[in-house]
Design a protein around this motif. Sequence first.
Motif, mmCIF file in Angstrom:
data_model
loop_
_atom_site.group_PDB
_atom_site.id
_atom_site.type_symbol
_atom_site.label_atom_id
_atom_site.label_comp_id
_atom_site.label_asym_id
_atom_site.label_seq_id
_atom_site.Cartn_x
_atom_site.Cartn_y
_atom_site.Cartn_z
ATOM 1 N N CYS A 328 -18.577 -39.334 21.418
ATOM 2 C CA CYS A 328 -17.542 -39.361 22.449
ATOM 3 C C CYS A 328 -16.162 -39.110 21.830
ATOM 4 O O CYS A 328 -15.888 -39.549 20.710
ATOM 5 C CB CYS A 328 -17.530 -40.710 23.168
ATOM 6 N N HIS A 343 -21.598 -38.022 23.737
ATOM 7 C CA HIS A 343 -20.844 -36.772 23.925
ATOM 8 C C HIS A 343 -20.067 -36.736 25.242
ATOM 9 O O HIS A 343 -19.972 -35.682 25.873
ATOM 10 C CB HIS A 343 -21.766 -35.563 23.847
ATOM 11 N N PRO A 359 -24.699 -38.542 29.561
ATOM 12 C CA PRO A 359 -24.332 -37.678 28.431
ATOM 13 C C PRO A 359 -23.640 -36.372 28.839
ATOM 14 O O PRO A 359 -23.892 -35.823 29.911
ATOM 15 C CB PRO A 359 -25.683 -37.390 27.772
ATOM 16 N N TYR A 360 -22.781 -35.919 27.945
ATOM 17 C CA TYR A 360 -22.132 -34.612 28.034
ATOM 18 C C TYR A 360 -21.239 -34.459 29.266
ATOM 19 O O TYR A 360 -21.060 -33.354 29.782
ATOM 20 C CB TYR A 360 -23.181 -33.490 27.985
ATOM 21 N N THR A 362 -17.555 -34.325 30.917
ATOM 22 C CA THR A 362 -16.182 -34.010 30.530
ATOM 23 C C THR A 362 -15.247 -34.452 31.656
ATOM 24 O O THR A 362 -15.490 -34.123 32.824
ATOM 25 C CB THR A 362 -15.995 -32.507 30.282
ATOM 26 N N ARG A 376 -25.337 -36.379 34.201
ATOM 27 C CA ARG A 376 -25.260 -35.655 32.935
ATOM 28 C C ARG A 376 -24.606 -34.279 33.119
ATOM 29 O O ARG A 376 -24.901 -33.537 34.069
ATOM 30 C CB ARG A 376 -26.658 -35.465 32.358
ATOM 31 N N GLY A 377 -23.729 -33.938 32.191
ATOM 32 C CA GLY A 377 -23.159 -32.602 32.132
ATOM 33 C C GLY A 377 -22.092 -32.292 33.146
ATOM 34 O O GLY A 377 -21.609 -31.150 33.219
#
Length: 419
Positions: A328, A343, A359-360, A362, A376-377
């Motif tokens: 992270c 992440h 996870p992942y 942004t 996720r993502g």
Amino acid sequence: MAETKRLTRRAMAFVLAGGRGSRLKELTDRRVKPAVYFGGKTRIIDFALSNAMNSGIRKIAVATQYKAHSLIRHCQRGWNFFRAERNEFLDILPASQRMSEEHWYRGTADAVAQNIDIVDSYDVDYVIILAGDHIYKMDYEIMLREHVESGADVTIGCLTVPRAEASAFGVMAVDDTGRITSFLEKPADPPAMPDHPNKALASMGIYVFSWTFLRDLLLRDAQNPDSTHDFGTDLIPDIVRHGKAMAHRFDVSCVRAPSEPAYWKDVGTVDAFWKANIDLTDFTPELNLWDRDWPIWTYSESVPPAKFIHDEQKRRGIAVSSMVSGGCIISGTEIRNSLLFTHVHTNSYASLDHVVALPYVTVHRSARLTNAVIDRGVVIPEGLIVGEDPREDARWFRVSEGGVTLITQKMLDKRAAEI
């Protein structure tokens, strides 16, 4: 102890991991419920698998069906350390119409029945049937020993729950010896425990059988056209009526410190999933993931440590009462009471409060997120505000009964196209 080890060497765990878990809504659009992420780096199925391994069981089968790719890949990557030359294994058993070209797995019992020849090849005396979608820590050795000593046809793992809450479960009525006298599915008036009039015993979906007994039972059930081929609906009630079914209390085999409560969670709704993850950020969480004597094993990516950057007014990378996983980067973001998986990258002037970010994810600048689960993502756009106006949130995202907002990339893409 020697006898306990001998019993576990003669046992296998059969994990039922094919159910979608539709109450988790969009979180299971791309993955089965046991493959849903939990606790910062694990998946839900890791708890049943870790319990089996920590209990000394080295023969494990995982039956899959609904959207199983994520689950199969996780097991291949994170559970590939068993050694066949030591008679250890974890086998994936996808629904593959092995007994009939017309049927996938028709029920929990049918998932085992369709793999009878495979279980035969394992050469075991006992089979422990497990659900792959609950969060708990349990020593199956203790339950297995109870089963053998009682001479039961089946031993059923049971939770001790308040009678007022037991109507949501399958409930056992037992006598003073722990023998089950009736099994009631979600009764309006749950039977009380003999020694606790305000408590009831609810099924955990964990069953211990001798393989010889279970094999015969499955073959008979497969020939019954009126059966739904399900343990809880068909096989268990039949044993209660015509055989010997014993209740095993989870309080006896729950792995915990002496002063800690017995912890078991079905994270089957968005609210329950969010709360169980957020609870891990408490000062002393009920679920101890830091216990080195009973670790929760999983697939661990090779990632750098978490990184916190910027130290300016309103642009400070900090995390308070939170769990932040490896990989992270918290860049000028204030994180409070939140759990961030691997992440997750956040950017300046953003804030996260009571957020579970898978996870992942942004998070771009100036986003303000409260009481949310982010799939996720997902890429959170600059300036997005969630958790402050429920009506506005409900226009674009899924808002649960408890006020938790679930955000997926598909929802965000639709919002961007219409704004």
